[in-house]
Design an enzyme around this catalytic site. Structure first.
Site, mmCIF file in Angstrom:
data_model
loop_
_atom_site.group_PDB
_atom_site.id
_atom_site.type_symbol
_atom_site.label_atom_id
_atom_site.label_comp_id
_atom_site.label_asym_id
_atom_site.label_seq_id
_atom_site.Cartn_x
_atom_site.Cartn_y
_atom_site.Cartn_z
ATOM 1 N N SER B 36 20.184 0.691 36.108
ATOM 2 C CA SER B 36 19.348 1.478 35.660
ATOM 3 C C SER B 36 20.192 2.347 34.404
ATOM 4 O O SER B 36 21.319 2.820 34.922
ATOM 5 C CB SER B 36 18.839 2.598 36.711
ATOM 6 O OG SER B 36 19.931 2.963 37.522
ATOM 7 N N ASP B 37 19.643 2.448 33.440
ATOM 8 C CA ASP B 37 20.488 3.365 32.324
ATOM 9 C C ASP B 37 19.172 4.138 31.777
ATOM 10 O O ASP B 37 17.900 4.052 32.087
ATOM 11 C CB ASP B 37 21.051 2.506 31.375
ATOM 12 C CG ASP B 37 20.479 1.441 30.798
ATOM 13 O OD1 ASP B 37 19.204 1.794 30.103
ATOM 14 O OD2 ASP B 37 20.787 0.102 30.481
ATOM 15 N N TYR B 45 16.325 -7.792 36.961
ATOM 16 C CA TYR B 45 17.284 -8.771 36.130
ATOM 17 C C TYR B 45 16.713 -10.132 36.327
ATOM 18 O O TYR B 45 16.680 -10.566 37.441
ATOM 19 C CB TYR B 45 18.706 -8.759 36.650
ATOM 20 C CG TYR B 45 19.506 -7.703 36.105
ATOM 21 C CD1 TYR B 45 18.914 -6.711 35.160
ATOM 22 C CD2 TYR B 45 20.888 -7.406 36.644
ATOM 23 C CE1 TYR B 45 19.732 -5.400 34.710
ATOM 24 C CE2 TYR B 45 21.491 -6.394 35.964
ATOM 25 C CZ TYR B 45 21.133 -5.510 35.125
ATOM 26 O OH TYR B 45 21.672 -4.422 34.655
ATOM 27 N N LYS B 231 32.933 2.430 33.154
ATOM 28 C CA LYS B 231 32.163 2.913 32.224
ATOM 29 C C LYS B 231 30.816 3.406 32.995
ATOM 30 O O LYS B 231 30.226 3.153 33.981
ATOM 31 C CB LYS B 231 31.609 1.641 31.462
ATOM 32 C CG LYS B 231 30.494 1.859 30.374
ATOM 33 C CD LYS B 231 30.272 0.865 29.438
ATOM 34 C CE LYS B 231 29.446 -0.284 29.913
ATOM 35 N NZ LYS B 231 29.425 -1.487 29.155
ATOM 36 N N LYS B 233 26.846 5.092 32.340
ATOM 37 C CA LYS B 233 25.578 5.166 31.660
ATOM 38 C C LYS B 233 25.404 6.789 31.369
ATOM 39 O O LYS B 233 25.513 7.666 32.232
ATOM 40 C CB LYS B 233 24.399 4.697 32.223
ATOM 41 C CG LYS B 233 24.861 3.327 32.700
ATOM 42 C CD LYS B 233 24.728 2.560 31.308
ATOM 43 C CE LYS B 233 24.852 0.817 31.612
ATOM 44 N NZ LYS B 233 24.628 0.201 30.653
ATOM 45 N N ASP B 261 28.144 5.006 27.642
ATOM 46 C CA ASP B 261 27.272 4.008 27.167
ATOM 47 C C ASP B 261 25.491 4.751 27.251
ATOM 48 O O ASP B 261 25.015 4.806 28.299
ATOM 49 C CB ASP B 261 27.058 2.708 28.102
ATOM 50 C CG ASP B 261 26.214 1.678 27.563
ATOM 51 O OD1 ASP B 261 25.440 1.739 26.691
ATOM 52 O OD2 ASP B 261 26.024 0.529 28.250
ATOM 53 N N ASN B 263 22.968 3.174 25.821
ATOM 54 C CA ASN B 263 21.928 2.134 25.570
ATOM 55 C C ASN B 263 20.713 2.416 24.666
ATOM 56 O O ASN B 263 19.433 2.243 24.707
ATOM 57 C CB ASN B 263 20.992 1.981 26.818
ATOM 58 C CG ASN B 263 22.111 1.207 27.824
ATOM 59 O OD1 ASN B 263 22.975 2.079 28.583
ATOM 60 N ND2 ASN B 263 22.145 0.064 27.975
ATOM 61 N N GLU B 287 29.179 3.472 23.768
ATOM 62 C CA GLU B 287 28.514 2.243 23.577
ATOM 63 C C GLU B 287 26.887 2.470 22.975
ATOM 64 O O GLU B 287 26.432 3.016 23.782
ATOM 65 C CB GLU B 287 28.749 1.317 24.677
ATOM 66 C CG GLU B 287 28.222 0.173 24.509
ATOM 67 C CD GLU B 287 28.548 -0.880 25.959
ATOM 68 O OE1 GLU B 287 29.699 -0.365 26.376
ATOM 69 O OE2 GLU B 287 27.650 -1.606 26.487
ATOM 70 N N GLU B 314 25.430 -5.946 22.477
ATOM 71 C CA GLU B 314 24.707 -6.607 23.398
ATOM 72 C C GLU B 314 23.201 -6.940 22.842
ATOM 73 O O GLU B 314 22.565 -7.839 23.249
ATOM 74 C CB GLU B 314 24.819 -5.889 24.717
ATOM 75 C CG GLU B 314 23.866 -4.662 24.780
ATOM 76 C CD GLU B 314 24.013 -4.043 26.278
ATOM 77 O OE1 GLU B 314 25.089 -3.230 26.354
ATOM 78 O OE2 GLU B 314 22.958 -4.155 26.996
ATOM 79 N N ASP B 337 27.756 -11.259 23.362
ATOM 80 C CA ASP B 337 26.842 -11.260 24.434
ATOM 81 C C ASP B 337 26.590 -12.751 24.479
ATOM 82 O O ASP B 337 26.293 -13.455 23.426
ATOM 83 C CB ASP B 337 25.533 -10.455 24.334
ATOM 84 C CG ASP B 337 24.732 -10.719 25.643
ATOM 85 O OD1 ASP B 337 24.546 -9.728 26.512
ATOM 86 O OD2 ASP B 337 24.107 -11.685 25.778
ATOM 87 N N HIS B 364 29.924 -7.930 26.517
ATOM 88 C CA HIS B 364 28.982 -7.278 27.206
ATOM 89 C C HIS B 364 28.812 -8.435 28.265
ATOM 90 O O HIS B 364 28.795 -9.622 28.234
ATOM 91 C CB HIS B 364 27.825 -7.064 26.583
ATOM 92 C CG HIS B 364 26.487 -6.805 27.474
ATOM 93 N ND1 HIS B 364 25.394 -7.887 27.725
ATOM 94 C CD2 HIS B 364 26.229 -5.842 28.210
ATOM 95 C CE1 HIS B 364 24.783 -7.209 28.346
ATOM 96 N NE2 HIS B 364 25.215 -5.996 28.824
ATOM 97 N N ALA B 365 28.525 -7.866 29.630
ATOM 98 C CA ALA B 365 28.449 -8.894 30.690
ATOM 99 C C ALA B 365 27.545 -8.232 31.539
ATOM 100 O O ALA B 365 27.047 -6.884 31.493
ATOM 101 C CB ALA B 365 29.627 -9.370 31.151
ATOM 102 N N GLY B 366 27.378 -8.651 32.807
ATOM 103 C CA GLY B 366 26.531 -8.091 33.813
ATOM 104 C C GLY B 366 24.910 -9.039 33.851
ATOM 105 O O GLY B 366 25.431 -10.142 33.753
ATOM 106 N N GLU B 395 33.646 -6.996 30.107
ATOM 107 C CA GLU B 395 33.010 -6.114 31.335
ATOM 108 C C GLU B 395 32.616 -6.785 32.553
ATOM 109 O O GLU B 395 32.462 -8.108 32.700
ATOM 110 C CB GLU B 395 31.493 -5.859 30.786
ATOM 111 C CG GLU B 395 30.564 -4.772 31.474
ATOM 112 C CD GLU B 395 29.336 -4.364 30.667
ATOM 113 O OE1 GLU B 395 28.978 -4.729 29.756
ATOM 114 O OE2 GLU B 395 28.911 -3.161 31.396
#
Lengths: 445, 445
Positions: B36-37, B45, B231, B233, B261, B263, B287, B314, B337, B364-366, B395
């Site tokens: 969540s951001d 996801y 990091k 959010k 970050d 977003n 970011e 990203e 990304d 960027h990852a996740g 990341e």
């Protein structure tokens, strides 16, 4: 389909959007090389077509489309269909009374925006649904879209705009000032527009696939028809371009402008070199010299080819890129497109940005229904935003108009202001069914 | 699914791609507010997952995915499926021997590029198919993707890159020089990478939906696990951000970096103002302060928040926008990304651009599988492009790795270099079937 132009009937207060139809409609234009250019050799002009249906007794529907060039029109239609649950079940009055809110809810949806954000297939899908809602709203108001927009107050218009990412270049207050400054002359300009129409130029002569004879014949016809400018596709072969431009200049004389259009074919250095070869024929502008994402590239090309103007926009994804093209002094003219960005709302933002920077707007049109749709935006701009047609023209291509319920009318080099209610995209039911892909009769044949 | 790592079998010469499967796979991450951001409050996801099947007796398949956050994953999957006829029927050897040509044919298709160009749903679809082809090619070679790439000659690597729209910043000749300069140290860096891994940082503590206790506990765990940076959010509420950043700084001490970050939450002015409030806690980078399309906006923010670094990527649509971010000195770090742009080929271009401008790359990852995929690109960069890990980290987010056949391994703050052949995206068959949307057991429940 009803053409009533009476205002909202009494039943409207509880009416809802009952269905959203999406159709994959394609025209086999590649058979004649209409629309052929350096990057699009064999397009089949296509529409991912959307209809909002309601249970309102007034019978109005909202029609709009996203334009594509064939393959992938199914992907575009599928993306539009994915938005059905955002609009079906909505009260018609709520939708039409808050088109700004409707547009922002679609654009800001966190999961859908991951697919862009605000670009490509999903953004064009949002644009189609938003435009269908505007078509419905202006039909309910009994007005052509341009007049519907130009009847709104400056405050109502500002409420249509998503200012996110714009405020370093244009604030809501500045937008309001631009619109208020244009208010006093609205009535006079509206009357003049209805009388004289809006200036047009034509691309009909200039497709790459045409023979020399056809190029010369159509160029002469364009002059006879009163167009002040024609446009030629370039970018495939420089010697051919020199030859064709010489032919066209011979056909139209010195007083008619000739624009050239590379459809994103070049890198920065080659764009400048190529245009130097065409300079003797005094091209008025070079359109889409390179990637529509390349703000800094356009700025460099503009410095390199002056006094030839640099223009782009038909593939510019959103208002954020237009903002930068203006901030970087990268373009001399902004080319909006009715079906590329997030619909009428985002195009209002782009018209306001252009007005703020004092840069003229000459819309991209052609394709399927782009002339029918985009004329409304330029006419609204004339009446209520920039207040002028100086250095402004709407592109005209004489293809596929016969499929539209209210086809554009171009007379003596001017678009005649439409008076039929709506946004212009509605096609004849027969045209839709004939060209359904892949099962309509045109494609089964 | 076979895990053989033997080189191409003798039957390969006539083998073809026989099918392309596309699956809509979603994980119900919104139930725990993982991920969540400020712009993505409740993501599920998801992966639009692609498998290239062949009749090669070696049994290898090409797996890859486009990552989305839930709604719209069907649109993404549909766009991938529309590319099937571009790859099914192709000879496997032809595909794997000319991945540069394959990539360019997809990107330059005139009708498909109308839907972008080179951005959004259709470009991500191309990226997924291209990445699946690289997965297949590296499995056939018996190498993890990073090593497969780092085994190619500079000439072979340059042939992977589409230089269209890049040559004002990077020519093929300059790319070749960068790659040749890195050649002498390849063997030594490869050995060091296999021994020490690649530096990582973690976002696991910092999601907006987490409680203070969870934030502090996970921040301390991150330090204990050897990460040099965490990091957080930010962007929903500035007072909350101040409070959470103070808590995090207290938990990690002065020697561990804290990145923040947003977003894409802010406009230019608000970004600078907001970051001034966070300055006392020495954020290492901000970011995605604003729209990923806003090159000039990032440049203005970078001037306004120095010495805090500005980073993005990203959601940057393609190499043309990355080029401009570098030309305009708009970013201190480039975030590639694995699943946003047109696949491995375009990411090679972006790595070369970053090397040319001397700007570090921190991917960027996740998401789903982004760690598994993007680590290969950074490791390739270390061995064969930039030749360094200075100021570089990948990341790491500790979500959903259990679904992958070769899950990432992070040890003492470093990604362990994978040795399993392929590009990393392959999921367990059971994970795929369980999470099929909407009919898999996880979603039927």
């Amino acid at each position: 389909m009803p053409s009533s132009s009476t205002p909202t009937s009494t039943g409207a207060s509880t009416a809802t959007v009952t269905a959203m139809d999406v159709l994959d409609v394609r025209f086999p234009t590649s058979r004649d090389l209409d629309g052929s250019d350096a990057m699009n050799p064999e397009p089949d002009y296509s529409a991912a077509y959307v209809v909002l249906r309601t249970d309102d007794p007034d019978g109005h529907e909202g029609h709009a489309l996203a334009f594509t060039t064939g393959r992938g029109n199914d992907v575009q239609a599928n993306a539009i269909a994915a938005l059905a649950d955002r609009v079906v079940g909505t009260r018609v009055a709520d939708l039409c009374d808050d088109l700004g809110g409707f547009s922002r809810r679609l654009v800001h949806d966190p999961q859908l925006r991951w697919l862009g954000p605000e670009k490509g297939v999903m953004h064009m899908a949002i644009g189609a649904v938003v435009n269908a809602a505007w078509d419905l709203a202006s039909k309910r108001a009994g007005q052509p879209l341009w007049d519907f927009l130009a009847s709104m107050s400056p405050e109502q218009l500002v409420a249509q705009v998503d200012f996110r990412y714009l405020t370093d270049a244009l604030t809501p207050h500045e937008a309001l000032e631009i619109l208020r400054a244009a208010e006093p002359g609205r009535r006079e300009r509206r009357a003049r527009l209805l009388e004289q129409g809006y200036p047009a130029y034509t691309t009909t002569p200039g497709w790459l696939g045409y023979s020399d004879d056809k190029l010369v014949r159509l160029s002469k016809e364009a002059v006879a028809d009163g167009f002040p400018m024609i446009k030629l596709k370039v970018g495939a072969d420089v010697e051919e371009d020199v030859r064709r431009l010489e032919l066209a200049r011979g056909a139209v004389g010195e007083d008619v402008k000739i624009a050239v259009d590379a459809n994103q074919r070049w890198d920065v250095g080659p764009a400048i070199d190529w245009m130097k070869r065409l300079e003797p024929f005094a091209p008025y502008w070079i359109e889409e010299p390179t990637s529509p994402d390349d703000v800094l590239g356009h700025a460099a090309i503009r410095r390199g080819v002056a006094p030839t103007k640099v223009v782009t926009g038909e593939h510019v994804a959103n208002r954020v890129v237009f903002k930068q093209l203006l901030q970087a002094e990268a373009v001399d003219v902004v080319q909006i497109d009715a079906a590329r960005v997030g619909g009428v709302n985002e195009n209002i933002a782009i018209l306001l940005l252009a007005a703020k920077f004092g840069v003229p707007v000459c819309p991209h049109a052609g394709g399927v229904g782009l002339c029918e749709m985009v004329q409304h935006l330029s006419m609204f701009d004339l009446v209520a935003v920039s207040g002028t047609t100086d250095d402004r023209m709407i592109e005209f291509v004489d293809h596929l108009h016969e499929h539209f319920v209210a086809p554009v009318e171009v007379r003596d080099g001017h678009y005649v202001a439409p008076t039929v209610p709506g946004g212009g995209a509605q096609m004849h039911a027969r045209s839709l069914s004939d060209h359904l892909f892949p099962d309509g009769p045109v494609w089964r044949a």
